[in-house]
Design a protein around this motif. Structure first.
Motif, short mmCIF file in Angstrom:
data_model
loop_
_atom_site.label_atom_id
_atom_site.label_comp_id
_atom_site.label_asym_id
_atom_site.label_seq_id
_atom_site.Cartn_x
_atom_site.Cartn_y
_atom_site.Cartn_z
N VAL A 24 0.79 -1.40 0.01
CA VAL A 24 0.12 -0.01 0.07
C VAL A 24 0.85 1.38 -0.09
O VAL A 24 0.66 2.22 -0.94
N LEU A 27 2.86 1.90 -3.28
CA LEU A 27 1.84 2.37 -4.51
C LEU A 27 1.76 3.89 -4.29
O LEU A 27 1.66 4.57 -5.25
N GLY A 28 1.50 4.20 -3.31
CA GLY A 28 1.19 5.80 -2.77
C GLY A 28 2.73 6.56 -2.97
O GLY A 28 2.78 7.75 -3.72
N ALA A 187 -4.92 3.07 -4.54
CA ALA A 187 -4.03 3.36 -3.10
C ALA A 187 -5.12 3.68 -2.08
O ALA A 187 -5.00 3.42 -0.84
N SER A 191 -5.46 1.38 1.08
CA SER A 191 -5.16 2.00 2.49
C SER A 191 -6.33 1.91 3.50
O SER A 191 -5.88 1.22 4.64
#
Length: 510
Positions: A24, A27-28, A187, A191
């Protein structure tokens, strides 16, 4: 024997829950870091589309950087006050909203304003991501999670030009922003589902005076520094005035923070020897390496005449080298400490950079790509072990503040390095009339038909020499990193004992 060693071996690995959190966060981070380099290749397109000067469209980069500098100092306090998960979700939402608005910009002014909104979200993603991953994995596995987070930090500068060039050539400039919307949506949802729940905890009062000193101080200082390439000298008023005012505000913050019990940025963390040495090493390293990163695509574009897409592809060996060493370095950092790895990494970077100091207009691509591969291997052994050295010995309540500090150092030093290398290269080009003419031709300012072929060949060679001289300065700065790196821990870092009131709430993975 088996019963006692098996749990330790299992605990030493990154379990499924931690890997989900890492996925996660990565990805951000990819979304935010790619965006910086993707936009950098679109500046000529913005000039044509909006009929604006280069100095004006460059504000699409500067505004993003200044927004980062403004919001990063507040991140540590906000993470403690509101929780990392809530703040991380807010950051993604701001970044995606800014991206969508950027894609709909009808003029350069609105585009710059929307980039600022993007920066407010993007500035919090990296320090928050480091905090979340460090807490999820624990101190004994921090090297490995830093290695995971290092992937987007290394691949961003390489993948960005490739992605940006491809999107602009096959679609339109709008897609360099629109592509963030689906990635950001994934994302955000991931999250929301995976990140640990925020645990309410008492928060110290917000340091408003510290914010009024540090955030604008950093923004003004970076604005002055980022104006150096356009001004061509440090002595220009538009460089000195904002930089000195910003520096004065930062100094004022330091004086304020040393007297206040709970300042915006906890300078008391420098009492931790590992963090202090890591900050010094990271500062020198970011100035040297981040500045030189700018030069590699510029050499391929200007001297070798490659397209934006091809220049990005030619940088791929650097990412491959980093991907080879980074996972190994992450595991070894947890076992033997970062000191030996960082020293070895600096030697590899120096070896790769050394080949570029001798670069010519016709240097072998085999030599150049091989050097980039070696340089990437060194990078994989350097940046994230330095981060691990800074954070591994901090107790839980210090992690958000420590990661915030490291991100401020990296952002500021990287901006200084980029400006310094740009000025050195520009001055080298200006000292050679032939290089000046050839550079103007590559930028489309002078029609190639108006320049004699012999002058073009001479200018191309002189421009390559200017790059070689600039790489030499970068090599010297890289070599200087050895001095603070000698003081990094050369054995496994033990986490400091937490006081009873500071005991962390166990992390639960959802």
């Amino acid at each position: 024997m088996t019963m006692t060693t098996t749990p330790d071996a299992t605990a030493d690995k990154l379990d499924r829950g931690v890997l989900k959190v890492a996925g996660v966060v990565v990805l951000g981070a990819i979304m935010a870091i790619l965006d910086v380099t993707v936009v950098s290749v679109a500046l000529p397109t913005f000039q044509r589309e909006f009929h604006a000067s280069y100095a004006t469209v460059a504000w699409t980069m500067t505004a993003y950087t200044l927004a980062l500098a403004t919001v990063i100092p507040v991140t540590g306090w906000a993470a403690d006050r509101f929780g990392t998960k809530r703040l991380y979700l807010t950051s993604i939402a701001l970044f995606v909203a800014g991206s969508a608005l950027c894609s709909a910009a009808w003029d350069i002014g609105p585009l710059i304003a929307f980039r600022t909104l993007q920066g407010l979200g993007g500035g919090m993603l990296m320090p928050l991501g480091m905090t979340i991953m460090t807490r999820a994995a624990g101190p004994d596995r921090i090297g490995r999670v830093m290695a995971v987070l290092g992937v987007p930090m290394l691949l961003g500068p390489i993948g960005g030009p490739i992605l940006g060039g491809w999107l602009i050539e096959t679609a339109s400039w709008h897609w360099i922003f629109l592509i963030n919307v689906p990635i950001g949506a994934v994302a955000f949802l991931a999250s929301l589902r995976i990140l640990p729940k925020d645990q309410p905890r008492p928060s110290e009062s917000f340091d408003f005076l510290g914010m009024l000193l540090l955030s604008p101080g950093l923004a003004l200082f970076l604005y002055g520094v980022s104006s150096i390439p356009g001004a061509g000298t440090v002595a220009a008023a538009k460089v000195l005035i904002p930089a000195l005012i910003g520096l004065a505000l930062v100094v004022g913050f330091v004086a304020h923070a040393l007297r206040k019990d709970h300042p915006l940025l906890d300078l008391g963390l420098f009492a931790n020897r590992n963090l202090a040495v890591a900050v010094i090493t990271m500062t020198l390293f970011s100035v040297a390496f981040m500045g030189s990163m700018l030069l590699f695509p510029s050499y391929f574009l200007q001297v070798r005449g490659q397209s934006t897409l091809n220049a990005g592809l030619l940088l791929a060996p650097q990412g491959l080298g980093a991907m080879l060493t980074m996972p190994v370095a992450g595991r070894l950092t947890d076992k033997i400490g970062p000191g030996k790895l960082v020293l070895g990494g600096i030697v590899l970077i120096a070896a790769g950079m050394g080949a570029f100091t001798q670069v010519t207009a016709d240097s072998s691509y085999v030599l150049l790509l091989g050097s980039l591969f070696v340089l990437g291997m060194g990078m994989g052994m350097t940046m994230m072990p330095i981060m691990s050295a800074a954070l591994a010995s901090l107790v839980d309540h210090q992690i958000a503040r420590g990661s915030t500090m490291m991100n401020i150092v990296q952002q500021t030093a990287g901006s200084i390095g980029t400006a310094v290398m740009s000025v050195i290269l520009t001055n080298q080009v200006q000292h050679s009339p032939a290089a000046t003419v050839y550079s103007a031709v590559t930028q489309g300012l002078v029609p190639v038909k108006q320049v004699a072929p012999s002058l073009l060949a001479q200018g191309r060679s002189a421009l390559a020499g200017a790059f070689g001289h600039t790489y030499l300065i970068a090599l010297i700065l890289i070599a200087l990193c050895i001095v603070p790196a000698l003081f990094l821990p050369r054995r496994r870092i033990e986490k400091a004992e937490q006081q009873p009131e500071d005991v962390a709430v166990p992390v639960s993975i959802h």
